[in-house]
Scaffold this motif. Structure first.
Motif, PDB file in Angstrom:
ATOM      1  N   TYR A   1       1.483 -85.811 108.320  1.00 52.54           N
ATOM      2  CA  TYR A   1       1.871 -84.411 108.191  1.00 52.54           C
ATOM      3  C   TYR A   1       3.363 -84.306 107.899  1.00 52.54           C
ATOM      4  O   TYR A   1       4.147 -85.187 108.271  1.00 52.54           O
TER       5      TYR A   1
ATOM      6  N   SER B   1       6.608 -81.474 108.230  1.00 48.58           N
ATOM      7  CA  SER B   1       7.134 -80.209 108.735  1.00 48.58           C
ATOM      8  C   SER B   1       8.524 -79.991 108.140  1.00 48.58           C
ATOM      9  O   SER B   1       9.377 -80.870 108.220  1.00 48.58           O
TER      10      SER B   1
ATOM     11  N   LEU C   1       6.052 -78.673 116.338  1.00 44.55           N
ATOM     12  CA  LEU C   1       5.069 -79.693 115.996  1.00 44.55           C
ATOM     13  C   LEU C   1       3.973 -79.703 117.046  1.00 44.55           C
ATOM     14  O   LEU C   1       4.248 -79.574 118.242  1.00 44.55           O
ATOM     15  N   THR C   2       2.724 -79.873 116.613  1.00 44.26           N
ATOM     16  CA  THR C   2       1.619 -79.910 117.566  1.00 44.26           C
ATOM     17  C   THR C   2       0.539 -80.855 117.077  1.00 44.26           C
ATOM     18  O   THR C   2       0.339 -81.012 115.866  1.00 44.26           O
ATOM     19  N   CYS C   3      -0.151 -81.486 118.016  1.00 45.58           N
ATOM     20  CA  CYS C   3      -1.204 -82.449 117.677  1.00 45.58           C
ATOM     21  C   CYS C   3      -2.506 -82.179 118.414  1.00 45.58           C
ATOM     22  O   CYS C   3      -3.361 -83.068 118.479  1.00 45.58           O
TER      23      CYS C   3
ATOM     24  N   LEU D   1       2.185 -86.972 119.328  1.00 39.71           N
ATOM     25  CA  LEU D   1       3.018 -87.076 118.139  1.00 39.71           C
ATOM     26  C   LEU D   1       3.632 -88.475 117.975  1.00 39.71           C
ATOM     27  O   LEU D   1       4.172 -89.039 118.928  1.00 39.71           O
TER      28      LEU D   1
ATOM     29  N   ILE E   1       6.412 -89.923 115.456  1.00 42.77           N
ATOM     30  CA  ILE E   1       7.362 -89.525 114.418  1.00 42.77           C
ATOM     31  C   ILE E   1       7.589 -90.693 113.466  1.00 42.77           C
ATOM     32  O   ILE E   1       7.990 -91.787 113.878  1.00 42.77           O
TER      33      ILE E   1
ATOM     34  N   CYS F   1      10.156 -85.447 120.805  1.00 43.14           N
ATOM     35  CA  CYS F   1       8.756 -85.211 120.429  1.00 43.14           C
ATOM     36  C   CYS F   1       7.831 -86.407 120.582  1.00 43.14           C
ATOM     37  O   CYS F   1       6.619 -86.215 120.785  1.00 43.14           O
TER      38      CYS F   1
ATOM     39  N   SER G   1       2.913 -81.623 121.858  1.00 42.00           N
ATOM     40  CA  SER G   1       3.620 -80.617 121.066  1.00 42.00           C
ATOM     41  C   SER G   1       5.087 -80.622 121.463  1.00 42.00           C
ATOM     42  O   SER G   1       5.457 -81.124 122.536  1.00 42.00           O
TER      43      SER G   1
ATOM     44  N   TYR H   1       5.217 -86.980 110.292  1.00 40.53           N
ATOM     45  CA  TYR H   1       4.626 -87.480 111.529  1.00 40.53           C
ATOM     46  C   TYR H   1       3.116 -87.595 111.388  1.00 40.53           C
ATOM     47  O   TYR H   1       2.516 -87.045 110.464  1.00 40.53           O
TER      48      TYR H   1
ATOM     49  N   CYS I   1      -0.585 -87.895 114.068  1.00 45.20           N
ATOM     50  CA  CYS I   1      -1.108 -87.643 115.414  1.00 45.20           C
ATOM     51  C   CYS I   1      -1.950 -88.820 115.876  1.00 45.20           C
ATOM     52  O   CYS I   1      -2.819 -89.290 115.150  1.00 45.20           O
TER      53      CYS I   1
END
Length: 410
Positions: A217, A219, A229-231, A236, A238, A278, A283, A308, A310
């Motif tokens: 993903y 961002s 950011l959310t998974c 997460l 990075i 993160c 998140s 990133y 997940c």
């Protein structure tokens, strides 16, 4: 046979070659769990042989066989991974003889969460370059060999003496390919002895790689705002991050040209800062400001670009006196948190007097460092849940070892 199969996420990414779906398979004791991925291969996320609720697989059972709901088989994940990981399908007998009995007298079931990933195979003859690519995803190397395992592959125009040896394995191939390709969107690997050394002198070799692609993903957040950011149920990881500017158009609306023309602006500490805030969390919120990252290019209007992916977070719970077994298949363990003690009265309480389970603020202060030392960066590890390993944080209390971790591409 009573088998439940519930689709949790029918489509994660439409791009070919990426993670396609995640399922939960629930199979009652005495039956066979059957997992299949069609053209993909199985990636085991979590597994438990035991019981965590009173309703599942309870039909026709007396209540005393279904009331114990804190029953966890500590070796379930490692056993299921051993039988299923990386295969297109597998059959797992749901019996005590396979998993041992984590709660005698309770009617159990096997719950498995897994995903299906498309497996790719790359075969490149000696003297050429292997080129791997994942489009919007990143490479996860499953297996690799530089050598020869059959007499026909890459044999055209070669004398027979160069292709007859078929038990030729390069012992360092997987580590070398993973180092060059793991976590990247694409890579080029020269298929030469100078890269892998020569595992069978006089034989004409080839490089065979099996790999899958993981969803990545991106961002992008303009200066002065918050990056969120959310998974979901994952955590997460990075991959890359930059606070600065690398093109003149992103986050340029309403800005004078002199604030957007500098396009070689890189914040050298961005990745470490974002990872600190993160990494390993489900998140996070990151303020996109100079006060967080400092100012890498004064007078330029900047933005934060984060790449990133997940990862699924696993939880291992092991009662005192037993062994915690953690495994990550082709990945390596990243320990998020750990506690040897007790934080609730029900976990690992079966058959224990009340006085041994009522203290619920029991924390082993050195648990995380000890588990990380034994497991961090390894593909598998065994940790005894004992006072001799962690010392005793609450004398007289029956404790358990709770570990949260995820598996990371090395």
């Amino acid at each position: 046979m009573f088998v439940l199969k519930v689709t949790l996420l029918t489509l994660l990414m439409m791009a070919p070659g990426l993670l396609v779906y995640a399922d939960t398979s629930v199979t009652c004791e005495g039956n066979n769990a059957v997992l299949t991925c069609g053209a993909g291969v199985l990636n085991i996320l979590s597994a438990n042989y035991g019981r965590t609720d009173s309703n599942t697989c309870s039909a026709g059972r007396p209540s005393n066989q279904t009331t114990k709901t804190n029953c966890y088989g500590t070796k379930t994940l490692s056993e299921v991974s051993k039988r299923c990981e990386g295969k297109s399908s597998c059959v797992v007998p749901v019996t005590n003889s396979v998993f041992s009995d984590p709660c005698f007298g309770t009617y159990k079931y096997l719950s498995i969460r897994y995903s299906c990933v498309v497996q790719h195979t790359s075969v490149t003859c000696e003297g050429n370059n292997a080129v791997l690519t994942c489009g919007a995803g990143v490479l996860n190397i499953l297996s690799a060999n530089y050598g020869r395992t059959d007499s026909t592959t890459c044999s055209a125009g070669r004398p027979k003496g160069q292709t007859t040896k078929t038990n030729c394995y390069g012992t360092k191939t997987l580590s070398e390919v993973t180092k060059r390709c793991g976590g990247k969107s694409s890579c080029v690997v020269p298929v030469t002895n100078s890269v892998f050394s020569d595992p069978c002198f006089g034989t004409y070799k080839y490089l065979s790689i099996k790999y899958s692609c993981i969803v990545q993903y991106t961002s992008v957040t303009c200066e002065g705002n918050n990056a969120v950011l959310t998974c979901g149920t994952g955590v997460l990881n990075i991959f890359n991050a930059n606070y600065g500017r690398t093109d003149p158009t992103t986050c340029s609306a309403g800005r004078p040209s002199n604030q957007t023309t500098k396009t070689n602006c890189y914040g050298t500490k961005t990745l470490s800062e974002v990872t600190k805030r993160c990494g390993g969390k489900s998140s996070c919120v990151v303020p996109v400001t100079n006060s967080v990252f400092s100012d890498p290019c004064f007078g330029t209007y900047k933005y934060l670009n984060i790449k990133y992916f997940c990862m699924i977070q696993h939880t291992s719970v092991t009662c005192e006196g037993q062994n915690a077994v953690l495994t990550c298949g082709v990945g390596v363990l990243n320990i998020l948190s750990a506690n040897y003690g007790r934080t609730d009265p029900t976990t690992c309480s079966a058959g224990r007097p009340k006085g041994q389970t009522t203290k619920t603020n029991c924390y082993g202060t050195k648990t995380l460092s000890e588990v990380t030392k034994r497991c961090g960066g390894k593909s598998t590890c065994v940790v005894p849940a004992t006072n001799s390993v962690f010392s005793d944080p609450c004398f007289g209390t029956y404790k358990y070892l709770s570990i949260k971790y995820f598996c990371m591409i090395q």
